[in-house]
Design an enzyme around this catalytic site. Structure first.
Site, PDB file in Angstrom:
ATOM      1  N   LYS A 177      39.298  33.873  37.721  1.00  0.00           N
ATOM      2  CA  LYS A 177      40.591  34.554  37.815  1.00  0.00           C
ATOM      3  C   LYS A 177      40.574  35.377  39.090  1.00  0.00           C
ATOM      4  CE  LYS A 177      43.896  37.472  35.331  1.00  0.00           C
ATOM      5  NZ  LYS A 177      44.311  38.017  34.021  1.00  0.00           N
TER       6      LYS A 177
ATOM      7  N   GLU B  70      36.201  37.296  36.978  1.00  0.00           N
ATOM      8  CA  GLU B  70      37.379  37.899  37.628  1.00  0.00           C
ATOM      9  C   GLU B  70      36.992  38.982  38.638  1.00  0.00           C
ATOM     10  OE1 GLU B  70      41.659  40.111  36.690  1.00  0.00           O
ATOM     11  OE2 GLU B  70      40.173  39.911  35.099  1.00  0.00           O
TER      12      GLU B  70
END
Length: 295
Positions: free
Chosen positions: A213, A176
């Site tokens: 993400k 992420e």
């Protein structure tokens, strides 16, 4: 490795619920839920209250595998119970929702336009505990503030370096590197970020996969190449400060990109609501995010 979970994560319809607010973000999450700082006296009470909030969400009929693929947990949430069961077991066995654990320790100070992750000194211990609690995968967040090539290169390298350690123990990492939605050169950052991610994906062995993400990109369909990449299990989007209404509108412009929302999921809930009002409010949120995730 739970192959049923692998197949569900790769091919299932739905989104990932992020219930992983840590110590620093918990007061804000509770305030959004109608519980202000003067309503708890210490950190223990704060964490008890946020676990009660998460428990109410997870046990709601609206929180089901019909719309939700997985849930990201804070470590304390993993170590607690829901209806007498360890949280991860409750999610999978009772709800059919895959449990994922947040493993990062927060952000370092900004340098070269990015905030790397702070060192995760006890990563091995966390991963062993995650396996003992039947966790499927992990999540770790860092932030890109400016389109600085050196900084973005470093942030992606750090994410994949830790990601490889997670893969080695049989868990699936969510990489992420968030791009700040308020950045003046967000689009330029996304170009550099995608290029660096692709470099690292090409170095992964054929039998390894990661999840990504990412912030919802400015250019429609910009991450399609990542979504279709054979080393990527799933690409999910964070809300990043957008309201739920804004997030779902933006997400619908990116086929194959699914949501992993936190604040946008819980938006509108209040601890004082009756069960009927609470569940209907959550159901509306879940359905809106689900519909945007299956475009």
């Amino acid at each position: 490795m739970n192959m049923e979970q692998v197949q569900r994560m790769r091919q299932g319809r739905g989104f990932i619920a992020a219930l992983d607010q840590s110590g620093g973000s918990t007061p804000k999450a509770l305030a959004g839920y109608g519980i202000e700082k003067d309503q708890y006296k210490d950190e223990k009470e704060m964490f008890d209250l946020v676990h009660a909030m998460r428990t109410r969400v997870m046990t709601s009929p609206a929180f089901s595998s019909d719309h939700i693929l997985a849930a990201i947990l804070f470590q304390q949430t993993m170590e607690r119970e829901v209806e007498g069961m360890p949280t991860a077991d409750y999610l999978w066995q009772k709800k059919g929702i895959i449990p994922i654990l947040k493993v990062d320790k927060g952000l370092a100070e900004e340098k070269n336009g990015v905030q790397l992750m702070k060192p995760i000194d006890n990563l091995d211990e966390i991963l062993e505990k995650a396996k003992a609690y039947n966790i499927f995968g992990t999540k770790m967040r860092s932030v890109i503030k400016k389109a600085n090539e050196e900084g973005i290169r470093e942030i992606v390298a750090q994410q994949f370096e830790i990601g490889k350690k997670i893969l080695e123990v049989g868990l699936f990492p969510i990489i992420e590197p968030e791009v700040d939605i308020r950045s003046s050169d967000k689009k330029e950052s996304e170009v550099i970020l995608k290029r660096e991610i692709l470099k690292h994906l090409e170095k992964l062995p054929e039998d390894e996969m990661v999840m990504l993400k990412l912030s919802i990109p400015d250019e429609d369909g910009f991450y399609t190449e990542l979504i279709k990449h054979p080393r990527v299990m799933r690409v999910v989007a964070l809300s990043g400060g957008y309201s739920r209404e804004e997030s779902v509108v933006l997400l619908k412009r990116h086929p194959g990109l699914i949501a992993s929302f936190s604040r946008a999921l819980l938006e509108g809930l209040n601890h004082s609501y009756s069960d009927v009002r609470f569940n209907s409010t959550l159901e509306k949120s879940v359905r809106e995010i689900y519909e945007a995730s299956i475009v």
